[in-house]
Structure formats: C-alpha cells, structure tokens
Scaffold this motif. Structure first.
Motif, PDB file in Angstrom:
ATOM      1  N   VAL A 162      12.792   0.076   3.284  1.00 48.92           N
ATOM      2  CA  VAL A 162      13.056   0.506   1.913  1.00 48.92           C
ATOM      3  C   VAL A 162      11.746   0.955   1.282  1.00 48.92           C
ATOM      4  O   VAL A 162      10.663   0.590   1.732  1.00 48.92           O
ATOM      5  CB  VAL A 162      13.666  -0.628   1.067  1.00 48.92           C
ATOM      6  CG1 VAL A 162      15.040  -1.009   1.606  1.00 48.92           C
ATOM      7  CG2 VAL A 162      12.750  -1.842   1.023  1.00 48.92           C
ATOM      8  N   LYS A 163      11.881   1.762   0.228  1.00 47.96           N
ATOM      9  CA  LYS A 163      10.697   2.231  -0.487  1.00 47.96           C
ATOM     10  C   LYS A 163      10.900   2.071  -1.979  1.00 47.96           C
ATOM     11  O   LYS A 163      11.961   2.392  -2.519  1.00 47.96           O
ATOM     12  CB  LYS A 163      10.433   3.703  -0.147  1.00 47.96           C
ATOM     13  CG  LYS A 163       9.217   4.266  -0.853  1.00 47.96           C
ATOM     14  CD  LYS A 163       8.711   5.548  -0.218  1.00 47.96           C
ATOM     15  CE  LYS A 163       7.335   5.899  -0.778  1.00 47.96           C
ATOM     16  NZ  LYS A 163       6.678   6.953   0.005  1.00 47.96           N
TER      17      LYS A 163
ATOM     18  N   PRO B 171       0.804  -1.229   0.000  1.00 50.15           N
ATOM     19  CA  PRO B 171       0.000   0.000   0.000  1.00 50.15           C
ATOM     20  C   PRO B 171       0.838   1.280   0.000  1.00 50.15           C
ATOM     21  O   PRO B 171       0.575   2.193  -0.778  1.00 50.15           O
ATOM     22  CB  PRO B 171      -0.794  -0.114   1.303  1.00 50.15           C
ATOM     23  CG  PRO B 171      -0.857  -1.575   1.596  1.00 50.15           C
ATOM     24  CD  PRO B 171       0.412  -2.158   1.051  1.00 50.15           C
ATOM     25  N   ASP B 172       1.853   1.321   0.846  1.00 47.31           N
ATOM     26  CA  ASP B 172       2.685   2.527   0.909  1.00 47.31           C
ATOM     27  C   ASP B 172       4.009   2.344   0.169  1.00 47.31           C
ATOM     28  O   ASP B 172       4.888   3.183   0.248  1.00 47.31           O
ATOM     29  CB  ASP B 172       2.935   2.917   2.370  1.00 47.31           C
ATOM     30  CG  ASP B 172       3.514   1.743   3.165  1.00 47.31           C
ATOM     31  OD1 ASP B 172       3.778   0.683   2.545  1.00 47.31           O
ATOM     32  OD2 ASP B 172       3.717   1.882   4.375  1.00 47.31           O
ATOM     33  N   LYS B 173       4.134   1.203  -0.523  1.00 47.51           N
ATOM     34  CA  LYS B 173       5.338   0.890  -1.301  1.00 47.51           C
ATOM     35  C   LYS B 173       6.607   0.817  -0.447  1.00 47.51           C
ATOM     36  O   LYS B 173       7.714   1.000  -0.946  1.00 47.51           O
ATOM     37  CB  LYS B 173       5.543   1.891  -2.450  1.00 47.51           C
ATOM     38  CG  LYS B 173       4.392   1.890  -3.466  1.00 47.51           C
ATOM     39  CD  LYS B 173       4.802   2.644  -4.720  1.00 47.51           C
ATOM     40  CE  LYS B 173       3.662   2.849  -5.705  1.00 47.51           C
ATOM     41  NZ  LYS B 173       2.945   1.609  -6.042  1.00 47.51           N
TER      42      LYS B 173
ATOM     43  N   MET C 146      15.233   1.232  -5.289  1.00 43.96           N
ATOM     44  CA  MET C 146      14.508   1.606  -4.073  1.00 43.96           C
ATOM     45  C   MET C 146      15.273   2.736  -3.400  1.00 43.96           C
ATOM     46  O   MET C 146      16.399   3.050  -3.772  1.00 43.96           O
ATOM     47  CB  MET C 146      14.445   0.447  -3.076  1.00 43.96           C
ATOM     48  CG  MET C 146      14.245  -0.915  -3.677  1.00 43.96           C
ATOM     49  SD  MET C 146      14.102  -2.204  -2.425  1.00 43.96           S
ATOM     50  CE  MET C 146      15.822  -2.635  -2.144  1.00 43.96           C
ATOM     51  N   THR C 147      14.634   3.319  -2.409  1.00 49.51           N
ATOM     52  CA  THR C 147      15.338   4.269  -1.549  1.00 49.51           C
ATOM     53  C   THR C 147      15.232   3.787  -0.110  1.00 49.51           C
ATOM     54  O   THR C 147      14.360   2.984   0.227  1.00 49.51           O
ATOM     55  CB  THR C 147      14.737   5.689  -1.633  1.00 49.51           C
ATOM     56  OG1 THR C 147      13.348   5.611  -1.309  1.00 49.51           O
ATOM     57  CG2 THR C 147      14.915   6.283  -3.011  1.00 49.51           C
ATOM     58  N   ILE C 148      16.147   4.265   0.729  1.00 49.82           N
ATOM     59  CA  ILE C 148      16.042   4.010   2.163  1.00 49.82           C
ATOM     60  C   ILE C 148      14.992   4.964   2.725  1.00 49.82           C
ATOM     61  O   ILE C 148      15.113   6.179   2.597  1.00 49.82           O
ATOM     62  CB  ILE C 148      17.393   4.238   2.873  1.00 49.82           C
ATOM     63  CG1 ILE C 148      18.469   3.325   2.293  1.00 49.82           C
ATOM     64  CG2 ILE C 148      17.238   4.022   4.381  1.00 49.82           C
ATOM     65  CD1 ILE C 148      18.182   1.851   2.452  1.00 49.82           C
ATOM     66  N   ASN C 149      13.975   4.377   3.338  1.00 54.07           N
ATOM     67  CA  ASN C 149      12.860   5.187   3.847  1.00 54.07           C
ATOM     68  C   ASN C 149      12.978   5.418   5.346  1.00 54.07           C
ATOM     69  O   ASN C 149      12.434   6.391   5.866  1.00 54.07           O
ATOM     70  CB  ASN C 149      11.543   4.480   3.530  1.00 54.07           C
ATOM     71  CG  ASN C 149      10.361   5.422   3.561  1.00 54.07           C
ATOM     72  OD1 ASN C 149      10.405   6.487   2.948  1.00 54.07           O
ATOM     73  ND2 ASN C 149       9.324   5.051   4.283  1.00 54.07           N
ATOM     74  N   LYS C 150      13.642   4.500   6.030  1.00 51.34           N
ATOM     75  CA  LYS C 150      13.855   4.649   7.467  1.00 51.34           C
ATOM     76  C   LYS C 150      15.186   4.012   7.829  1.00 51.34           C
ATOM     77  O   LYS C 150      15.458   2.884   7.418  1.00 51.34           O
ATOM     78  CB  LYS C 150      12.716   3.989   8.248  1.00 51.34           C
ATOM     79  CG  LYS C 150      12.774   4.219   9.750  1.00 51.34           C
ATOM     80  CD  LYS C 150      11.554   3.630  10.449  1.00 51.34           C
ATOM     81  CE  LYS C 150      11.668   3.820  11.964  1.00 51.34           C
ATOM     82  NZ  LYS C 150      10.554   3.146  12.672  1.00 51.34           N
TER      83      LYS C 150
END
Length: 147
Positions: free
Chosen positions: A97-98, A17-19, A61-65
DNA sequence: GCCAACGTTGGC
DNA sequence: GCCAACGTTGGC
C-alpha cells in the motif's frame, strides 16, 4: 484495511521513506483472497485504526503493488511464521500500500454506526472481524462527505 | 464430515 | 479486562 495503531499507524506509513508498506501478517483466508484477487494497482483504500482509543477511518492509501507471497510466512523468526506455507506453494498473499493522505479528522466507528445510509456496510455488520474488506463506491463517497 | 474445544479479534 | 462472534484444529 485495518491496523492497530500501536502496531502500525497511518503516521508510520506516512513517515516511511517511500510512503509504502507491504501489508504483511494477514492470516485469514477471506482477507487473503481479497488481496490476491480483488485489489488492483491504483485502487483506493481506507486506512482504519482498530483496537485503540478511537477506532475509525483515519486516512486514504492506494494499492502500490498487487498480490504476491507474504515473506513473513517463511521466516521462522517472524511472529507470523507459518510452517505450512511452502515457498513453492505460498499460502499467504499480501499487497503493498502507499500513503495518499490523512483525513482531516478521524471518522470514528461510533460515527459510522450513526449513519443510516451505511447500515449495510460490511464493516458494520455483526461480528465482522475481517482486517480487509470491501467498500462500495457509494459508501466511500458518503464517508468522505462526512469529513 | 461433524462438532467440541480452543484461539483470536476488537469493541466496549 | 470482559466477552461476543468468529475461525481453526483435531478427534472420532
């Protein structure tokens, strides 16, 4: 970062849902140290499919947290449960990750191995089984130029 | 601290 | 399914 697509694929990440996804279950100290010490919010990451028909880079991807304790280490019902990881002194660290995008095509391991330019890349070193490993800026750009 | 035995990863 | 190359475990 590697994942077996039968366990968790780039499409699984995309359809969340939030990728985003907590990259849990890593039980290797070198991989943990990279997630704990090196990876910063916003950093770019290749998503690599391992142990499948066509292993290779499939997306970005990116690091989200940034690094925090892996909750699956504390859950006796989880297959990655580690009784030696004390919640007061967590042994295992993960990052969230995002999804950013899929590559237009899979850039396979076989193709990466053909690139003289990438011969020193960590992924291609003999016997490297790490599930999280660094990619230099030059390697990153070169791989994307193959897309 | 050494190292043999065992377990895991992951390409092929 | 095979197996090379690691990592981990545990006796000593």
């Amino acid at each position: 970062m590697k994942s077996e697509p039968s366990e968790f694929s780039i499409d699984d990440l995309k359809s969340n849902p939030d990728k985003t996804e907590p990259w849990d279950g890593v039980r290797n100290y070198q991989a943990r140290n990279m997630m704990r010490d090196e990876m910063k919010k916003g950093d770019l990451v290749f998503f690599y499919h391992s142990n499948c028909d066509m292993p290779g880079v499939v997306g970005i991807m990116t690091i989200n947290k940034e690094g925090y304790p892996d909750p699956t280490a504390f859950d006796p019902n989880d297959k990655h449960f580690d009784p030696k990881s004390d919640p007061d002194k967590p042994r295992w660290i993960l990052v969230d990750v995002k999804y950013k995008r899929k590559l237009k095509r899979t850039i396979s391991l076989a193709e990466l191995k053909e690139q003289k330019y990438l011969e020193n890349m960590k992924l291609l070193q003999r016997g490297n089984r790490l599930s999280v490993m660094p990619v230099t800026k030059k390697e990153w750009d070169y791989i994307l130029s193959l897309e």
